[in-house]
Scaffold this active site. Structure first.
Site, PDB file in Angstrom:
ATOM      1  N   ARG A 143      40.519  34.086  47.842  1.00 34.24           N
ATOM      2  CA  ARG A 143      40.272  34.668  46.516  1.00 34.24           C
ATOM      3  C   ARG A 143      41.565  34.502  45.730  1.00 34.24           C
ATOM      4  NH1 ARG A 143      37.389  40.261  44.774  1.00 34.24           N
ATOM      5  NH2 ARG A 143      35.639  38.892  45.205  1.00 34.24           N
TER       6      ARG A 143
ATOM      7  N   HIS B  10      32.360  32.093  41.407  1.00 35.16           N
ATOM      8  CA  HIS B  10      32.187  33.075  42.492  1.00 35.16           C
ATOM      9  C   HIS B  10      30.920  32.677  43.275  1.00 35.16           C
ATOM     10  CE1 HIS B  10      32.670  36.559  44.812  1.00 35.16           C
ATOM     11  NE2 HIS B  10      32.435  37.515  43.937  1.00 35.16           N
TER      12      HIS B  10
ATOM     13  N   GLN C 222      28.879  35.027  45.682  1.00 36.53           N
ATOM     14  CA  GLN C 222      28.122  36.059  44.976  1.00 36.53           C
ATOM     15  C   GLN C 222      26.740  35.547  44.570  1.00 36.53           C
ATOM     16  OE1 GLN C 222      29.254  39.355  44.211  1.00 36.53           O
ATOM     17  NE2 GLN C 222      27.051  39.511  43.915  1.00 36.53           N
TER      18      GLN C 222
ATOM     19  N   ASP D 163      28.216  41.715  34.135  1.00 35.75           N
ATOM     20  CA  ASP D 163      29.435  41.893  34.930  1.00 35.75           C
ATOM     21  C   ASP D 163      30.454  42.600  34.034  1.00 35.75           C
ATOM     22  OD1 ASP D 163      31.422  41.646  36.870  1.00 35.75           O
ATOM     23  OD2 ASP D 163      31.693  39.491  36.633  1.00 35.75           O
TER      24      ASP D 163
ATOM     25  N   CYS E 260      27.204  42.206  40.135  1.00 34.04           N
ATOM     26  CA  CYS E 260      27.942  41.842  41.354  1.00 34.04           C
ATOM     27  C   CYS E 260      28.770  43.001  41.890  1.00 34.04           C
ATOM     28  CB  CYS E 260      28.815  40.618  41.094  1.00 34.04           C
ATOM     29  SG  CYS E 260      30.125  40.900  39.884  1.00 34.04           S
TER      30      CYS E 260
ATOM     31  N   ARG F 122      25.518  40.007  50.554  1.00 31.47           N
ATOM     32  CA  ARG F 122      26.768  39.236  50.694  1.00 31.47           C
ATOM     33  C   ARG F 122      27.052  38.998  52.176  1.00 31.47           C
ATOM     34  NH1 ARG F 122      30.719  39.420  46.777  1.00 31.47           N
ATOM     35  NH2 ARG F 122      31.738  37.910  48.117  1.00 31.47           N
TER      36      ARG F 122
END
Ligand code: CP
Ligand code: NVA
Length: 305
Positions: free
Chosen positions: A104, A131, A134, A220, A260, A288
């Site tokens: 990340r 991402h 996700q 988001d 998310c 996830r």
């Protein structure tokens, strides 16, 4: 044999995604029945975090453990990664000591440079641009709740960020449409997602119009990690881009709501939407774990029937 990485959503083919989702369902089912499954015994995942995380760290660490392997957490604060060691050198060293790396970080370019010098598969655990893990979880969650996603419509409300661009890549690969509504000045730059077929996405000035008839409404945070300096300005610009009951009423009556997470109730989403009957955010977060277990299995062992 060349090493496979998952740096952006389109690094997998449609056929591979279908395979991954079949494996996700099987792995999830075994997990729910407390049936041990240790195909990655003696394998080690290194997780490198240059930004904060709850879900990504937990799902990769728990997932690797559940598959019989081990996970090691590194961050920039207390490793040499934050003290200027070249990414290429770190990649050479780390990838000689483990079987899989998850990163990340900030710019996508960083993870690409790492992957170019890695002997083992590298997974994008979020960059400024994408991402992909996700959206694997999000699409799998949609399919669990509403069936195939091909031909459906996703409404994205808010910032054209890493999660939004990954939705666009997924739409191209899996043949659905994305309707995006952002404040002026924050519109999608389609080129960032890579090639998109005509009509794949549409931009709307009015977020309610973007939601009209949609099968999935999602949003988001207004300010993603790394953009904190813009927070004040963004709060003003995004004030009308809060997913609310009116937007959900404009969507298809069977539409689901996703986020998310982490979420900010009263900012990008109203509490009655995220905590309401159409919200599937907890399933989305749980998935996830399951999709990433299927992804790690695929990258290390290839296709398992
Ligand atoms: N959605 C997500 O990636 O959450 P974390 O930042 O907690 O990992
Ligand atoms: N767009 C958000 C997602 C967090 C999981 C960020 O990049 O901070």
């Amino acid at each position: 044999m060349s090493v496979r990485h998952f740096l952006q959503f389109r690094d997998l083919s449609r056929d591979e995604i279908d395979h991954l989702f079949r494996r996700t369902a099987a792995i999830k089912d075994r997990f729910k029945r407390y049936e041990a499954y240790h195909p990655l015994a003696d394998r080690t995942l290194v997780m490198i975090f240059e930004k904060a995380s709850t879900r990504t760290r937990l799902s990769f660490e728990a997932g690797m453990h559940q598959l019989g392997g081990a996970a090691i957490y590194l961050n920039t604060r207390d490793s040499q990664l934050g003290r200027g060691e070249p990414v290429e050198d770190a990649a050479q060293v780390i990838s000689r000591m483990c079987d899989l790396v998850m990163i990340r970080t900030f710019e996508q370019e960083i993870i690409e440079r790492f992957a170019a010098h890695s002997r083992v598969p590298v997974i994008n655990g979020l960059t400024n641009e994408f991402h992909p893990c996700q959206i694997l979880a999000d699409v799998f969650t949609f399919i669990e709740h509403r069936g195939p996603i091909a031909g459906r419509t996703v409404a994205w409300i808010g910032d054209s960020n890493n999660v939004c661009y990954t939705w666009l890549q997924a739409a191209e690969l899996l043949d659905f449409k994305v309707r995006v509504s952002t404040p002026p000045g924050y519109e999608v730059d389609a080129a960032k997602a890579g090639p998109l077929s005509p009509g794949r996405f549409e931009q709307f000035a009015d977020p309610v119009e973007a939601c009209r008839g949609a099968d999935l409404v999602t949003t988001d945070v207004w300010t993603s990690m790394g953009f904190e300096a813009e927070d004040g300005e963004r709060r003003k610009a995004f004030a009308d881009w809060r997913v609310d009951a009116e937007m959900m009423r404009a969507a298809d009556p069977r539409a689901v709501f996703m986020h998310c997470l982490p979420a900010h109730r009263g900012e990008e989403v109203d509490a009655d939407v995220i905590d309401g009957p159409q919200s599937v955010v907890w399933d989305e977060a749980e998935n996830r774990l399951h999709v990433q277990k299927a992804l790690m299995e695929f990258l290390l062992l290839g296709r398992i029937a």
